[in-house]
Design a protein around this motif. Structure first.
Motif, PDB file in Angstrom:
ATOM      1  N   SER A  21       0.703  -1.084  -0.029  1.00 54.31           N
ATOM      2  CA  SER A  21      -0.206   0.112  -0.109  1.00 54.31           C
ATOM      3  C   SER A  21       0.672   1.388   0.002  1.00 54.31           C
ATOM      4  N   GLY A  22       1.765   1.073   0.472  1.00 57.86           N
ATOM      5  CA  GLY A  22       2.889   2.386   0.624  1.00 57.86           C
ATOM      6  C   GLY A  22       3.132   3.128  -0.905  1.00 57.86           C
ATOM      7  N   PRO A  23       3.935   2.273  -1.455  1.00 62.71           N
ATOM      8  CA  PRO A  23       4.500   2.776  -2.846  1.00 62.71           C
ATOM      9  C   PRO A  23       3.065   2.940  -3.772  1.00 62.71           C
ATOM     10  N   LEU A  24       1.920   2.315  -3.557  1.00 63.18           N
ATOM     11  CA  LEU A  24       1.062   2.628  -4.236  1.00 63.18           C
ATOM     12  C   LEU A  24       0.095   3.748  -3.789  1.00 63.18           C
ATOM     13  N   ARG A  25      -0.008   4.084  -2.645  1.00 64.60           N
ATOM     14  CA  ARG A  25      -0.621   5.336  -1.994  1.00 64.60           C
ATOM     15  C   ARG A  25       0.303   6.585  -2.691  1.00 64.60           C
ATOM     16  N   PHE A  26       1.499   6.505  -2.771  1.00 63.82           N
ATOM     17  CA  PHE A  26       2.503   7.439  -3.382  1.00 63.82           C
ATOM     18  C   PHE A  26       2.706   7.450  -4.717  1.00 63.82           C
ATOM     19  N   LEU A  27       2.036   6.878  -5.525  1.00 62.68           N
ATOM     20  CA  LEU A  27       2.044   6.360  -6.894  1.00 62.68           C
ATOM     21  C   LEU A  27       1.989   8.063  -7.683  1.00 62.68           C
ATOM     22  N   GLN A  28       3.030   8.345  -8.178  1.00 66.49           N
ATOM     23  CA  GLN A  28       2.851   9.558  -8.957  1.00 66.49           C
ATOM     24  C   GLN A  28       3.206   9.313 -10.416  1.00 66.49           C
ATOM     25  N   GLU A  29       2.647  10.450 -10.920  1.00 69.35           N
ATOM     26  CA  GLU A  29       2.558  10.237 -12.581  1.00 69.35           C
ATOM     27  C   GLU A  29       3.834   9.936 -13.360  1.00 69.35           C
ATOM     28  N   ALA A  30       4.830  10.433 -12.656  1.00 68.89           N
ATOM     29  CA  ALA A  30       5.932  10.362 -13.235  1.00 68.89           C
ATOM     30  C   ALA A  30       6.685   8.963 -13.276  1.00 68.89           C
ATOM     31  N   TRP A  90       4.668   0.325 -14.312  1.00 70.26           N
ATOM     32  CA  TRP A  90       4.814   1.480 -13.258  1.00 70.26           C
ATOM     33  C   TRP A  90       6.288   0.822 -12.552  1.00 70.26           C
ATOM     34  N   THR A  91       7.029   2.254 -12.464  1.00 65.37           N
ATOM     35  CA  THR A  91       8.000   1.732 -11.814  1.00 65.37           C
ATOM     36  C   THR A  91       8.241   2.459 -10.467  1.00 65.37           C
ATOM     37  N   ILE A  92       8.559   1.633  -9.414  1.00 65.29           N
ATOM     38  CA  ILE A  92       8.636   2.098  -7.968  1.00 65.29           C
ATOM     39  C   ILE A  92      10.040   2.121  -7.902  1.00 65.29           C
ATOM     40  N   PRO A  93      10.469   3.594  -7.167  1.00 60.10           N
ATOM     41  CA  PRO A  93      11.690   3.727  -6.821  1.00 60.10           C
ATOM     42  C   PRO A  93      12.381   2.812  -6.106  1.00 60.10           C
ATOM     43  N   GLY A  94      13.726   2.238  -6.090  1.00 56.09           N
ATOM     44  CA  GLY A  94      14.105   1.290  -5.033  1.00 56.09           C
ATOM     45  C   GLY A  94      13.923   1.473  -3.567  1.00 56.09           C
ATOM     46  N   GLU A  95      14.347   2.806  -3.300  1.00 57.97           N
ATOM     47  CA  GLU A  95      14.122   3.297  -1.765  1.00 57.97           C
ATOM     48  C   GLU A  95      12.833   3.266  -1.273  1.00 57.97           C
ATOM     49  N   ALA A  96      11.768   3.266  -2.188  1.00 60.79           N
ATOM     50  CA  ALA A  96      10.572   3.157  -1.817  1.00 60.79           C
ATOM     51  C   ALA A  96       9.834   1.511  -1.521  1.00 60.79           C
ATOM     52  N   ARG A 124      20.845   1.700  -2.936  1.00 59.71           N
ATOM     53  CA  ARG A 124      21.466   1.048  -3.842  1.00 59.71           C
ATOM     54  C   ARG A 124      20.440  -0.060  -4.553  1.00 59.71           C
ATOM     55  N   THR A 125      19.550  -0.236  -4.250  1.00 62.86           N
ATOM     56  CA  THR A 125      18.400  -1.229  -4.662  1.00 62.86           C
ATOM     57  C   THR A 125      17.895  -0.613  -6.134  1.00 62.86           C
ATOM     58  N   PRO A 126      17.953  -1.634  -7.087  1.00 63.20           N
ATOM     59  CA  PRO A 126      17.324  -1.153  -8.371  1.00 63.20           C
ATOM     60  C   PRO A 126      15.770  -0.772  -8.225  1.00 63.20           C
ATOM     61  N   ASP A 127      15.390  -0.085  -9.079  1.00 56.89           N
ATOM     62  CA  ASP A 127      14.028   0.298  -9.116  1.00 56.89           C
ATOM     63  C   ASP A 127      13.340  -0.967  -9.338  1.00 56.89           C
ATOM     64  N   PHE A 128      11.909  -1.029  -8.919  1.00 50.47           N
ATOM     65  CA  PHE A 128      11.128  -2.399  -9.313  1.00 50.47           C
ATOM     66  C   PHE A 128      10.168  -2.026 -10.144  1.00 50.47           C
ATOM     67  N   ARG A 129       9.932  -2.692 -11.255  1.00 48.35           N
ATOM     68  CA  ARG A 129       8.852  -2.359 -12.346  1.00 48.35           C
ATOM     69  C   ARG A 129       7.825  -3.299 -12.159  1.00 48.35           C
ATOM     70  N   ILE A 130       6.664  -2.701 -12.294  1.00 47.91           N
ATOM     71  CA  ILE A 130       5.212  -3.507 -12.268  1.00 47.91           C
ATOM     72  C   ILE A 130       4.740  -3.501 -13.714  1.00 47.91           C
ATOM     73  N   PRO A 131       4.294  -4.529 -14.552  1.00 49.56           N
ATOM     74  CA  PRO A 131       3.681  -4.357 -15.669  1.00 49.56           C
ATOM     75  C   PRO A 131       2.094  -4.309 -15.190  1.00 49.56           C
ATOM     76  N   LEU A 132       1.520  -3.313 -15.916  1.00 48.22           N
ATOM     77  CA  LEU A 132       0.030  -3.043 -15.790  1.00 48.22           C
ATOM     78  C   LEU A 132      -0.948  -3.790 -16.718  1.00 48.22           C
ATOM     79  N   LEU A 167       9.960  -9.558 -16.524  1.00 45.83           N
ATOM     80  CA  LEU A 167       8.695  -8.524 -16.555  1.00 45.83           C
ATOM     81  C   LEU A 167       7.776  -9.137 -17.596  1.00 45.83           C
ATOM     82  N   GLU A 168       8.138 -10.047 -18.747  1.00 47.83           N
ATOM     83  CA  GLU A 168       7.120 -10.247 -19.579  1.00 47.83           C
ATOM     84  C   GLU A 168       6.366 -11.465 -18.988  1.00 47.83           C
ATOM     85  N   GLN A 169       7.043 -12.389 -18.322  1.00 50.15           N
ATOM     86  CA  GLN A 169       6.269 -13.290 -17.629  1.00 50.15           C
ATOM     87  C   GLN A 169       5.170 -13.155 -16.561  1.00 50.15           C
ATOM     88  N   ARG A 170       5.638 -12.054 -15.670  1.00 50.64           N
ATOM     89  CA  ARG A 170       4.637 -11.351 -14.800  1.00 50.64           C
ATOM     90  C   ARG A 170       3.662 -10.455 -15.621  1.00 50.64           C
TER      91      ARG A 170
END
Length: 393
Positions: free
Chosen positions: A242-251, A258-264, A271-279, A370-373
């Motif tokens: 819910s944290g990353p989702l509630r702070f979802l930004q257009e950018a 949807w790319t969630i910054p690693g620190e979130a 240092r963690t890579p960003d996390f991509r979610i296929p929509l 990403l594609e399997q997901r």
């Protein structure tokens, strides 16, 4: 009395004119023009002449200056530098009076780079601040033993087991930090305290989750088009926290990714890579509808300011008479993956943003599936929208 020693008197020290006066044996008085004075000792060590301050005449009497000079000369006769020896003793004395709250703050400061958002949320330090430091904070860390720790955590050991566990772990890290600083501490104190406290009677409970087969009916009920309803729908569709989702930004949105910054990400570091979610198609439709509510770049704003709270979504489920909570939809998705698909373990776990495999394995695995997901989340979207009236979208 050896000749050449104790040349000065208390009266001469007080009435002497500005200048330098020898008391013998290397002890000197320096009288300043303002009437004040300083004691110092001249000695030779390892062929090198040195001067050692012994304090001011206002703080150190003639008698005490002679005692200090005798002690320093004895050290020099043992072929040790009195100045370095005094500094060493000062460091040891300083180490012995370090209190836990100072060590805890220093330990926290040194670990900030490893913590999400530099620990600004306070989750690392809070267990110490609330349950340990009020009782042990002003205690020299060298004096803390297992009985002190037991008495401090006993009130919450069985009633707030998870908090007590975190407080104990943080305290253990503080003791290790103190040892690394050169302080004398009992590194086994927390283990001994656990033995004294015994096994906790508290049993942890999983966050209630809605069975995956019941998710479509609940999803269909979220038909008001409000921020709360839309946020819950996207939470279900993506399996995100819910944290990353509630702070979802257009950018953070780029097409159907949807790319969630690693620190979130929970438990992640800068240092963690960003996390991509296929929509999925359904997720994209929900986001498009939510954009009508967007404010200040956030897709799910609150009524007043900032973004929607986690409690807002939870309260909606409470009003519906449900035991399940928003975070539980991650379990619903994970069970659906396990029971209805042949998704490999690492793909299913990656959908939830979990770290899979050891450090070496992750270093060689460069894909995020990403594609399997994408295929699996599309199927999940089709499952949860069974019976949903398209006119409600």
């Amino acid at each position: 009395m050896p000749r050449g020693l104790n040349k000065l008197t208390a009266i001469s020290v007080r009435t002497a004119a500005p200048g330098k006066y020898s008391d013998g044996g290397g002890l000197w008085l320096y009288k300043r023009p303002d009437g004040g004075g300083q004691w110092f000792l001249r000695f030779t060590i390892h062929g090198r002449r040195r001067e050692m301050g012994l304090g001011s005449t206002s703080d150190v009497s003639l008698k005490n200056a002679r005692v200090a000079a005798d002690a320093a000369r004895s050290i020099a006769k043992a072929n040790k530098d009195p100045i370095k020896e005094r500094d060493r003793q000062s460091r040891e004395a300083a180490r012995s009076i370090h209190v836990l709250k100072d060590i805890a703050l220093d330990a926290f400061e040194s670990r900030k780079a490893e913590l999400k958002g530099d620990g600004k949320a306070g989750r690392w330090f809070t267990p110490l601040e609330l349950h340990v430091l009020p009782k042990l904070g002003n205690m020299p860390v060298a004096e803390i033993d297992q009985k002190d720790i037991r008495d401090t955590l006993a009130p919450i050991w069985h009633t707030k087991a998870d908090t007590a566990r975190k407080a104990m772990n943080r305290l253990g890290l503080c003791l290790k930090h103190a040892a690394a600083l050169g302080l004398t501490v009992d590194l086994q104190a927390t283990d001994k305290a656990r033995a004294l406290l015994g096994k906790t009677r508290h049993k942890s409970k999983n966050i209630p989750a809605l069975p995956w087969i019941e998710v479509p009916a609940f999803y269909a009920s979220l038909d008001a088009g409000s921020v709360t309803h839309l946020a819950l729908r996207l939470l279900i569709l993506t399996g995100a926290r819910s944290g990353p989702l509630r702070f979802l930004q257009e950018a953070q949105l780029d097409g159907d990714v949807w790319t969630i910054p690693g620190e979130a990400m929970k438990g992640r570091r800068d240092r963690t890579p960003d996390f991509r979610i296929p929509l999925s198609v359904e997720a994209m439709a929900v986001i498009e509808q939510a954009r009508r509510h967007a404010r200040d770049g956030y897709i799910f704003p609150s009524v007043r300011k900032g973004v929607i709270s986690d409690a807002t979504m939870a309260r909606h489920m409470e009003r519906e008479g449900m035991q399940a909570r928003p975070h539980g939809f991650r379990s619903s998705l994970r069970d659906w993956l396990a029971e209805t698909t042949d998704a490999p373990h690492e793909v299913a776990e990656t959908i939830l943003g979990h770290t899979v495999g050891g450090a070496v394995e992750r270093a060689y695995r460069r894909t995020d599936f990403l594609e399997q997901r994408r295929i699996l989340l599309e199927r999940w979207g089709q499952h949860v929208t069974i019976g949903v009236d398209c006119s409600c979208k």
